[in-house]
Design a protein around this motif. Structure first.
Motif, PDB file in Angstrom:
ATOM      1  N   LYS A  73       0.836  -1.204   0.000  1.00  0.00           N
ATOM      2  CA  LYS A  73       0.000   0.000   0.000  1.00  0.00           C
ATOM      3  C   LYS A  73       0.868   1.249   0.000  1.00  0.00           C
ATOM      4  O   LYS A  73       0.597   2.212  -0.730  1.00  0.00           O
ATOM      5  CB  LYS A  73      -0.919  -0.016   1.216  1.00  0.00           C
ATOM      6  CG  LYS A  73      -1.879   1.161   1.270  1.00  0.00           C
ATOM      7  CD  LYS A  73      -2.804   1.061   2.475  1.00  0.00           C
ATOM      8  CE  LYS A  73      -3.758   2.250   2.535  1.00  0.00           C
ATOM      9  NZ  LYS A  73      -4.673   2.158   3.716  1.00  0.00           N
ATOM     10  N   ALA A  74       1.936   1.242   0.814  1.00  0.00           N
ATOM     11  CA  ALA A  74       2.824   2.400   0.888  1.00  0.00           C
ATOM     12  C   ALA A  74       3.532   2.632  -0.439  1.00  0.00           C
ATOM     13  O   ALA A  74       3.698   3.783  -0.873  1.00  0.00           O
ATOM     14  CB  ALA A  74       3.839   2.210   2.008  1.00  0.00           C
ATOM     15  N   VAL A  75       3.974   1.571  -1.086  1.00  0.00           N
ATOM     16  CA  VAL A  75       4.629   1.706  -2.400  1.00  0.00           C
ATOM     17  C   VAL A  75       3.656   2.283  -3.415  1.00  0.00           C
ATOM     18  O   VAL A  75       3.993   3.197  -4.184  1.00  0.00           O
ATOM     19  CB  VAL A  75       5.174   0.351  -2.878  1.00  0.00           C
ATOM     20  CG1 VAL A  75       5.641   0.444  -4.334  1.00  0.00           C
ATOM     21  CG2 VAL A  75       6.339  -0.108  -1.996  1.00  0.00           C
ATOM     22  N   ALA A  76       2.433   1.762  -3.428  1.00  0.00           N
ATOM     23  CA  ALA A  76       1.426   2.243  -4.379  1.00  0.00           C
ATOM     24  C   ALA A  76       1.118   3.724  -4.170  1.00  0.00           C
ATOM     25  O   ALA A  76       0.886   4.458  -5.137  1.00  0.00           O
ATOM     26  CB  ALA A  76       0.147   1.420  -4.239  1.00  0.00           C
ATOM     27  N   ASN A  77       1.149   4.172  -2.909  1.00  0.00           N
ATOM     28  CA  ASN A  77       0.816   5.566  -2.606  1.00  0.00           C
ATOM     29  C   ASN A  77       1.978   6.533  -2.856  1.00  0.00           C
ATOM     30  O   ASN A  77       1.781   7.754  -2.820  1.00  0.00           O
ATOM     31  CB  ASN A  77       0.378   5.695  -1.141  1.00  0.00           C
ATOM     32  CG  ASN A  77      -0.974   5.049  -0.881  1.00  0.00           C
ATOM     33  OD1 ASN A  77      -1.764   4.857  -1.796  1.00  0.00           O
ATOM     34  ND2 ASN A  77      -1.236   4.716   0.371  1.00  0.00           N
TER      35      ASN A  77
END
Length: 255
Positions: A73-77
């Motif tokens: 999720k952090a990478v995607a954001n």
């Protein structure tokens, strides 16, 4: 090996007792029943300690799955900040089908060992784009060396990869002085470096990297982002190749 009838009976008894405990309020058990139930469970676990290994393995798997979900999720954001920041230099193939991002500190011993992993990847895989993200966390000398490196990158971006190799691969601690000497070996004069350094007194790019690392849950160096995953530690060339191959095959580091 087939289980004995005694083992099956004991396991069934544990399951029944556990089920009763789930559906019967603790207050409904008298003190003797509570003691007998506790003693029974304890005796069974002591007699079958291998069950604890299964429990530990299940816990670790669950924790790893939770970590992956969080980092994914952090990478995607933060995709642009991770893979396409103007403050970073990419070496290798600029149009490579897989990008590897490395967070590093010039005074990180593990980063120095991992330098050979980067070189091996770039030598043997001509379709890798490798992003170098400065993450100076090992004290004032690291921050000072990074300031020089940042100035060098702005003055001679085409030589930054070689400068990075020279400074990270050198012996002893990286400092402002050693970074300047490394820069001078590539034709960049100290006055020009200091003039460029003075233009960025607040270290905005480093602060942005600190925040990004916090968002990704990274606390040390080296750290990598490959595909959908943020990875802490020098995981070695074989693990890097495996994750890169998985990204090519299924779009994720774990297929």
């Amino acid at each position: 090996m087939p289980l004995s009838s005694k083992t099956l009976l004991t396991a069934s008894a544990v399951a029944i007792a556990a089920s009763l405990a789930l559906f019967q309020p603790a207050a409904a058990l008298d003190e003797q029943q509570k003691k007998e139930f506790g003693d029974f469970i304890k005796e069974y676990l002591v007699s079958h300690p291998e069950l604890m290994l299964d429990v530990q393995a299940a816990l670790e798997k669950k924790q790893e799955e939770a970590r992956l979900q969080q980092t994914n999720k952090a990478v995607a954001n933060n995709k642009d900040a991770i893979f396409n920041s103007e403050d970073d230099i990419a070496i290798g193939n600029p149009k490579g089908d897989v990008t590897v991002v490395e967070f590093f500190d010039y005074n990180c011993g593990y980063c120095r060992h991992a330098l050979s992993d980067m070189e091996d990847l770039l030598k043997k895989d001509k379709n890798i784009r490798f992003v170098l993200k400065e993450f100076p966390i090992l004290g004032p000398e690291s921050v000072a060396a990074s300031k020089v490196s940042d100035a060098f990158r702005k003055l001679a971006p085409e030589k930054y990869g070689d400068f990075h190799r020279a400074l990270l691969g050198s012996e002893g601690r990286a400092t402002e002085a050693t970074a300047i000497e490394a820069a001078k070996s590539f034709g960049i004069k100290e006055p020009a470096l200091r003039l460029e350094m003075a233009k960025s007194p607040d270290d905005a790019s480093v602060k942005a990297t600190y925040q990004l690392a916090t968002d990704l849950g990274l606390t040390g160096t080296p750290a990598y982002v490959i595909g959908n995953e943020a990875i802490s530690g020098a995981i070695g060339i074989d693990a890097l190749k495996e994750k890169i191959g998985n990204v090519r095959n299924c779009g994720k580091t774990s297929c």
